[in-house]
Enzyme design. Sequence first.
Site, PDB file in Angstrom:
ATOM      1  N   SER A 134       0.871  -1.185   0.000  1.00 30.35           N
ATOM      2  CA  SER A 134       0.000   0.000   0.000  1.00 30.35           C
ATOM      3  C   SER A 134       0.901   1.225   0.000  1.00 30.35           C
ATOM      4  O   SER A 134       2.048   1.168   0.459  1.00 30.35           O
ATOM      5  CB  SER A 134      -0.875   0.026   1.247  1.00 30.35           C
ATOM      6  N   TYR A 147      -1.815  -0.852  10.129  1.00 24.22           N
ATOM      7  CA  TYR A 147      -1.917  -1.149   8.690  1.00 24.22           C
ATOM      8  C   TYR A 147      -0.661  -0.653   7.965  1.00 24.22           C
ATOM      9  O   TYR A 147      -0.051  -1.387   7.185  1.00 24.22           O
ATOM     10  CB  TYR A 147      -3.181  -0.482   8.139  1.00 24.22           C
TER      11      TYR A 147
HETATM   12  N1  LIG Z   1      -8.647  -0.374  -1.105  1.00 24.08           N
HETATM   13  C1  LIG Z   1      -7.554   0.364  -1.069  1.00 24.08           C
HETATM   14  O1  LIG Z   1      -7.607   1.619  -1.114  1.00 24.08           O
HETATM   15  C2  LIG Z   1      -6.223  -0.285  -0.995  1.00 24.08           C
HETATM   16  C3  LIG Z   1      -6.063  -1.646  -0.751  1.00 24.08           C
HETATM   17  N2  LIG Z   1      -4.797  -2.171  -0.677  1.00 24.08           N
HETATM   18  C4  LIG Z   1      -4.589  -3.584  -0.452  1.00 24.08           C
HETATM   19  O2  LIG Z   1      -5.188  -4.347  -1.477  1.00 24.08           O
HETATM   20  C5  LIG Z   1      -5.516  -5.643  -0.975  1.00 24.08           C
HETATM   21  C6  LIG Z   1      -6.961  -5.957  -1.280  1.00 24.08           C
HETATM   22  O3  LIG Z   1      -7.769  -5.059  -0.566  1.00 24.08           O
HETATM   23  P1  LIG Z   1      -9.214  -4.593  -1.011  1.00 24.08           P
HETATM   24  O4  LIG Z   1      -9.558  -5.198  -2.303  1.00 24.08           O
HETATM   25  O5  LIG Z   1      -9.249  -3.135  -0.854  1.00 24.08           O
HETATM   26  O6  LIG Z   1     -10.058  -5.168   0.190  1.00 24.08           O
HETATM   27  P2  LIG Z   1     -11.161  -6.307   0.350  1.00 24.08           P
HETATM   28  O7  LIG Z   1     -11.673  -6.083   1.723  1.00 24.08           O
HETATM   29  O8  LIG Z   1     -12.084  -6.290  -0.798  1.00 24.08           O
HETATM   30  O9  LIG Z   1     -10.338  -7.678   0.299  1.00 24.08           O
HETATM   31  C7  LIG Z   1      -9.615  -8.170   1.377  1.00 24.08           C
HETATM   32  C8  LIG Z   1      -9.480  -9.662   1.243  1.00 24.08           C
HETATM   33  O10 LIG Z   1      -8.708 -10.126   2.351  1.00 24.08           O
HETATM   34  C9  LIG Z   1      -9.311 -11.280   2.858  1.00 24.08           C
HETATM   35  N3  LIG Z   1      -8.974 -11.470   4.272  1.00 24.08           N
HETATM   36  C10 LIG Z   1      -9.189 -10.637   5.308  1.00 24.08           C
HETATM   37  N4  LIG Z   1      -8.790 -11.226   6.455  1.00 24.08           N
HETATM   38  C11 LIG Z   1      -8.303 -12.444   6.134  1.00 24.08           C
HETATM   39  C12 LIG Z   1      -7.757 -13.533   6.859  1.00 24.08           C
HETATM   40  N5  LIG Z   1      -7.615 -13.502   8.190  1.00 24.08           N
HETATM   41  N6  LIG Z   1      -7.389 -14.630   6.168  1.00 24.08           N
HETATM   42  C13 LIG Z   1      -7.534 -14.695   4.847  1.00 24.08           C
HETATM   43  N7  LIG Z   1      -8.040 -13.721   4.087  1.00 24.08           N
HETATM   44  C14 LIG Z   1      -8.424 -12.607   4.731  1.00 24.08           C
HETATM   45  C15 LIG Z   1     -10.808 -11.089   2.661  1.00 24.08           C
HETATM   46  O11 LIG Z   1     -11.469 -12.337   2.712  1.00 24.08           O
HETATM   47  C16 LIG Z   1     -10.811 -10.424   1.286  1.00 24.08           C
HETATM   48  O12 LIG Z   1     -10.831 -11.412   0.286  1.00 24.08           O
HETATM   49  C17 LIG Z   1      -5.191  -5.612   0.511  1.00 24.08           C
HETATM   50  O13 LIG Z   1      -3.910  -6.139   0.715  1.00 24.08           O
HETATM   51  C18 LIG Z   1      -5.196  -4.126   0.818  1.00 24.08           C
HETATM   52  O14 LIG Z   1      -4.456  -3.802   1.950  1.00 24.08           O
HETATM   53  C19 LIG Z   1      -3.692  -1.415  -0.835  1.00 24.08           C
HETATM   54  C20 LIG Z   1      -3.818  -0.078  -1.063  1.00 24.08           C
HETATM   55  C21 LIG Z   1      -5.078   0.573  -1.212  1.00 24.08           C
HETATM   56  O1  LIG Z   2      -7.370   4.786   4.845  1.00 28.92           O
HETATM   57  C1  LIG Z   2      -7.958   3.692   4.878  1.00 28.92           C
HETATM   58  O2  LIG Z   2      -8.667   3.350   5.838  1.00 28.92           O
HETATM   59  C2  LIG Z   2      -7.823   2.778   3.758  1.00 28.92           C
HETATM   60  O3  LIG Z   2      -8.590   1.838   3.613  1.00 28.92           O
HETATM   61  C3  LIG Z   2      -6.694   3.033   2.846  1.00 28.92           C
HETATM   62  C4  LIG Z   2      -6.283   1.920   1.947  1.00 28.92           C
HETATM   63  O4  LIG Z   2      -6.459   0.658   2.498  1.00 28.92           O
HETATM   64  C5  LIG Z   2      -4.872   2.086   1.491  1.00 28.92           C
HETATM   65  O5  LIG Z   2      -4.078   1.199   1.618  1.00 28.92           O
HETATM   66  C6  LIG Z   2      -4.502   3.349   0.823  1.00 28.92           C
HETATM   67  O6  LIG Z   2      -3.279   3.221   0.114  1.00 28.92           O
END
Ligand SMILES: NC(=O)C1=CN([C@@H]2O[C@H](COP(=O)(O)OP(=O)(O)OC[C@H]3O[C@@H](n4cnc5c(N)ncnc54)[C@H](O)[C@@H]3O)[C@@H](O)[C@H]2O)C=CC1
Ligand SMILES: O=C(O)C(=O)C[C@H](O)C(=O)CO
Length: 242
Positions: A134, A147
């Site tokens: 991230s 985080y």
């Molecule tokens: N949404 C955003 O702005 C950003 C997201 N990310 C990263 O992108 C990745 C995907 O996130 P999103 O699609 O936003 O979120 P999301 O909430 O849609 O997906 C998260 C996934 O992680 C899984 N998960 C959560 N806890 C778990 C556990 N204990 N064991 C196994 N799986 C688990 C969930 O089942 C889900 O499939 C993450 O690593 C997140 O940190 C990075 C930067 C920005």
């Molecule tokens: O600020 C939060 O809360 C977010 O969910 C931010 C995103 O997970 C992230 O990683 C932004 O880069």
Amino acid sequence: MTSKASFDFAGAKVLVIGASRAGIGAAIARAFQDSGAAVEITGVEPECAEVDAARFTYNQLDVTDTDEVYEFAGMRDHIDVLVNCAAITRRGEEMAPEFFSHVLNVNLTGSFRCAEALHPALSAAKGRVINVASMYARFGSPQNPAYGASKAGVEQLTKSLAIAWAKDGIRVNAIAPGFIVTAQSARARKDASFTSAVEARTPLARWGHPEDIAGTAMFLASDAAAFVTGTCLIVDGGYSVV
Ligand SMILES: NC(=O)C1=CN([C@@H]2O[C@H](COP(=O)(O)OP(=O)(O)OC[C@H]3O[C@@H](n4cnc5c(N)ncnc54)[C@H](O)[C@@H]3O)[C@@H](O)[C@H]2O)C=CC1
Ligand SMILES: O=C(O)C(=O)C[C@H](O)C(=O)CO
């Protein structure tokens, strides 16, 4: 929105950990599948309700459960691409010690557990690992201290695994997305002033969508990136260069 990337992954076995919601993992899974790969996805939920389950083999897998992860990994002997995408944030609550350590356990140790457990299957394929970090790996955030620390750890882990596993023909890279519209960012997006501040600062003047990340994952997994390992590509619409 469909993937903008075009790569050929016919015959490749791709595993996306953390793709059960309509987020970044699901978009990456769809893009690989559209490019010919056989894709397995996982999530912590018993079923993946928000993703077209008919398209993918879905497995419930808790990345904090070491026995479960090693049992799951032991049943796979060949993985071409592992995407570590599972993560949580407890925005606004992460100063509480129990949340702090849980976030680190899921995001950082969970990524390590999955990669380490699948090392034999990745070695057999001379595979690629893509860790989803991230922008918060590099920026401080008083709302998300655990985080951010976990994602800085993911970026650092990426470098160490890249060095350790180069001898096995495995490339290990990371992606650092900016602000992306998903379930995870829903809490942040409830704050209208935060949402508009992100848009105002981002040169491309919008939040990202999960599909904006998929092309970078495919690039890193492809032979176009044959000499790329240990790096972390920022995909944030320019937010971090302002
Ligand atoms: N949404 C955003 O702005 C950003 C997201 N990310 C990263 O992108 C990745 C995907 O996130 P999103 O699609 O936003 O979120 P999301 O909430 O849609 O997906 C998260 C996934 O992680 C899984 N998960 C959560 N806890 C778990 C556990 N204990 N064991 C196994 N799986 C688990 C969930 O089942 C889900 O499939 C993450 O690593 C997140 O940190 C990075 C930067 C920005
Ligand atoms: O600020 C939060 O809360 C977010 O969910 C931010 C995103 O997970 C992230 O990683 C932004 O880069």
